[in-house]
Scaffold this active site. Structure first.
Site, PDB file in Angstrom:
ATOM      1  N   TYR A 141      -9.084  12.604   2.769  1.00  0.00           N
ATOM      2  CA  TYR A 141     -10.329  11.987   3.217  1.00  0.00           C
ATOM      3  C   TYR A 141     -10.678  12.350   4.658  1.00  0.00           C
ATOM      4  O   TYR A 141     -11.843  12.376   5.025  1.00  0.00           O
ATOM      5  CB  TYR A 141     -10.236  10.461   3.111  1.00  0.00           C
ATOM      6  CG  TYR A 141     -10.514   9.903   1.738  1.00  0.00           C
ATOM      7  CD1 TYR A 141      -9.696  10.212   0.658  1.00  0.00           C
ATOM      8  CD2 TYR A 141     -11.589   9.047   1.532  1.00  0.00           C
ATOM      9  CE1 TYR A 141      -9.947   9.679  -0.588  1.00  0.00           C
ATOM     10  CE2 TYR A 141     -11.846   8.505   0.283  1.00  0.00           C
ATOM     11  CZ  TYR A 141     -11.020   8.832  -0.773  1.00  0.00           C
ATOM     12  OH  TYR A 141     -11.264   8.299  -2.010  1.00  0.00           O
ATOM     13  N   LYS A 191       3.676  12.947  -4.891  1.00  0.00           N
ATOM     14  CA  LYS A 191       3.758  14.148  -5.727  1.00  0.00           C
ATOM     15  C   LYS A 191       4.736  15.093  -5.028  1.00  0.00           C
ATOM     16  O   LYS A 191       4.399  16.239  -4.662  1.00  0.00           O
ATOM     17  CB  LYS A 191       2.344  14.753  -5.882  1.00  0.00           C
ATOM     18  CG  LYS A 191       2.250  15.914  -6.868  1.00  0.00           C
ATOM     19  CD  LYS A 191       2.393  15.508  -8.325  1.00  0.00           C
ATOM     20  CE  LYS A 191       2.426  16.741  -9.211  1.00  0.00           C
ATOM     21  NZ  LYS A 191       2.706  16.429 -10.630  1.00  0.00           N
ATOM     22  N   ASP A 223       1.568  11.451 -11.397  1.00  0.00           N
ATOM     23  CA  ASP A 223       1.115  11.674 -12.780  1.00  0.00           C
ATOM     24  C   ASP A 223       1.849  10.753 -13.747  1.00  0.00           C
ATOM     25  O   ASP A 223       1.230  10.054 -14.562  1.00  0.00           O
ATOM     26  CB  ASP A 223       1.247  13.156 -13.186  1.00  0.00           C
ATOM     27  CG  ASP A 223       2.614  13.771 -12.874  1.00  0.00           C
ATOM     28  OD1 ASP A 223       3.434  13.106 -12.200  1.00  0.00           O
ATOM     29  OD2 ASP A 223       2.853  14.915 -13.309  1.00  0.00           O
ATOM     30  N   ASP A 247      -6.681   5.543  -4.257  1.00  0.00           N
ATOM     31  CA  ASP A 247      -8.062   5.368  -4.737  1.00  0.00           C
ATOM     32  C   ASP A 247      -8.085   5.447  -6.266  1.00  0.00           C
ATOM     33  O   ASP A 247      -8.655   4.593  -6.948  1.00  0.00           O
ATOM     34  CB  ASP A 247      -8.951   6.462  -4.127  1.00  0.00           C
ATOM     35  CG  ASP A 247     -10.391   6.368  -4.602  1.00  0.00           C
ATOM     36  OD1 ASP A 247     -10.931   5.251  -4.625  1.00  0.00           O
ATOM     37  OD2 ASP A 247     -10.970   7.419  -4.954  1.00  0.00           O
ATOM     38  N   ASP A 251      -8.505   2.153  -9.327  1.00  0.00           N
ATOM     39  CA  ASP A 251      -9.474   2.063 -10.435  1.00  0.00           C
ATOM     40  C   ASP A 251      -8.729   1.940 -11.768  1.00  0.00           C
ATOM     41  O   ASP A 251      -9.137   1.200 -12.661  1.00  0.00           O
ATOM     42  CB  ASP A 251     -10.396   3.295 -10.490  1.00  0.00           C
ATOM     43  CG  ASP A 251     -11.625   3.155  -9.599  1.00  0.00           C
ATOM     44  OD1 ASP A 251     -11.503   2.545  -8.526  1.00  0.00           O
ATOM     45  OD2 ASP A 251     -12.703   3.650  -9.984  1.00  0.00           O
TER      46      ASP A 251
END
Ligand code: IPM
Ligand code: MN
Length: 368
Positions: A141, A191, A223, A247, A251
């Site tokens: 970001y 990751k 993942d 983020d 969701d």
């Protein structure tokens, strides 16, 4: 107590849901004799339309002078064609950076009474109660360099993911501390099998864990964690991750709760704390009364907890949310299965307010 709150309603459903959060805050002030002042300013598309920029100086100055900022949502399809730096979202990112909060707390709770709103089986949901701690000021970001350049006549886009040891440690510390007050189980998501930033992340979290021997830590690749989160949500307690992973996972965690409209958030650790629902501006339903104000009301409760130290009042609002859902009232997004009655954004706000007022009147009567 005195509290100056800057209210940035923003775009789409932002104004209508924020209005319900403010109603609850006013009720708290009134019932408990606090002096809360509300200063409304523009941000996002609403600010671009008026001033040409998504974060006007006057908005930022008001935020920096206040005790807390309550934000609705930013984003509007009319600016979709613009480059990132001129879009409404860039105003939100600049605001986050200026306020300095690096730890974004996003609770996701499965309320059994609305289990039908989730596509996940009720027995899998159980009483899942997860706190995502999302790093909010680093990663892709904000990393430089970024841009779109032309190479050999072809466009090429690039972003930078960068995390320093200190940036990782400060957000991990918030997550460890939170885990201590809960089930003492922290999942750190990265990751590390591919990214250097993640290898460092894992190393720093691992090192910090020696200061928190009472907290069990698990490291997960993002993942597989995305899969485990919805396969067995009851297993997890506090989850810490970098900005973009956080983020996406928040969701996904909304599916556990039943709707993105239910999630509130608090961003802490900086100069001024920022409270905003996790959902976006949902321009397609703005002004229809379909928006769920619970995310905004839950954010207002978090404001009371973190910026005003009013834990009892925050809990009373959260209990009122649960009670209204238990009583069968539903906004459009959670009207699934059996329920008593559908209600609009404002009606939902009124029900939660009535419940809050009744419960605080009751506890006053009991202690008298
Ligand atoms: C969120 C939103 C924002 C983000 C957007 C609107 C910039 O998706 O708060 O989750 O990506 O952080
Ligand atoms: Mn998001």
């Amino acid at each position: 107590m005195e509290l100056n709150i800057t209210v940035l309603a923003g775009d789409g459903i932002g104004p209508e849901v924020t209005a319900q959060g403010v109603r609850l805050l006013k009720a708290v002030a009134e019932r408990h004799g606090h002096a809360f002042t509300f200063n409304e300013k523009k941000v996002g598309g609403a600010a671009i339309r008026e001033t040409g920029v998504p974060l006007p100086e006057d908005t930022l100055a008001a935020c920096l002078e206040s005790d807390a900022v309550l934000l609705g949502a930013v984003g509007s399809p009319e600016f979709d064609a613009l480059p990132p730096e001129r879009r409404p979202e860039s105003g939100l990112l600049a605001l986050r950076k200026a306020l300095g909060g690096f730890a974004n707390l996003r609770p996701a709770i499965a309320y059994p009474s609305i289990a039908d709103s989730s596509p996940i089986k009720a027995e899998v949901l159980g009483k899942a109660d997860i706190l995502i701690v999302r790093e909010l000021l680093g990663g892709l970001y904000f990393g430089q360099p970024r841009g779109i350049e032309e190479i050999d006549g072809k466009q090429s886009g690039f972003n930078t993911m960068r995390y320093s040891e200190d940036e990782i440690e400060r957000v991990a510390r918030v997550a460890f501390e939170a885990a201590r007050t809960r089930r003492k189980f922290l999942a750190s998501v990265d990751k590390a099998n591919v990214l250097e930033t993640s290898r460092l992340w894992r190393q720093v979290v691992g090192k910090l864990s020696s200061e928190y021997p009472d907290v069990t830590v698990e490291h997960h690749y993002v993942d597989s964690f995305a899969m485990h989160l919805v396969m067995n949500p009851q297993r997890f307690d506090v989850v810490v991750s970098e900005n973009l992973f956080g983020d996406i996972l928040s969701d996904e965690a909304a599916v556990i709760t039943g709707s993105l409209g239910l999630l509130g958030s608090a961003t802490i650790g900086g100069k001024i704390d920022l409270y905003e629902p996790v959902h976006g501006s949902a321009p397609d339903i703005a002004g229809t009364g379909k928006a769920n104000p619970i995310g905004a009301i839950a954010s207002a409760a978090m404001l009371l907890r973190h910026s005003a130290n009013l834990e009892a009042e925050a809990t009373a609002i959260e209990d009122a949310i649960r009670a209204v859902l238990d009583a069968g009232y539903r906004t459009e997004d959670i009207a699934r299965g059996t329920y008593k009655q559908k209600c609009t954004t404002e009606e939902m706000g009124s029900l939660i307010l009535e419940h809050f007022n009744a419960s605080t009147a009751l506890s006053a009567a009991q202690s008298a």
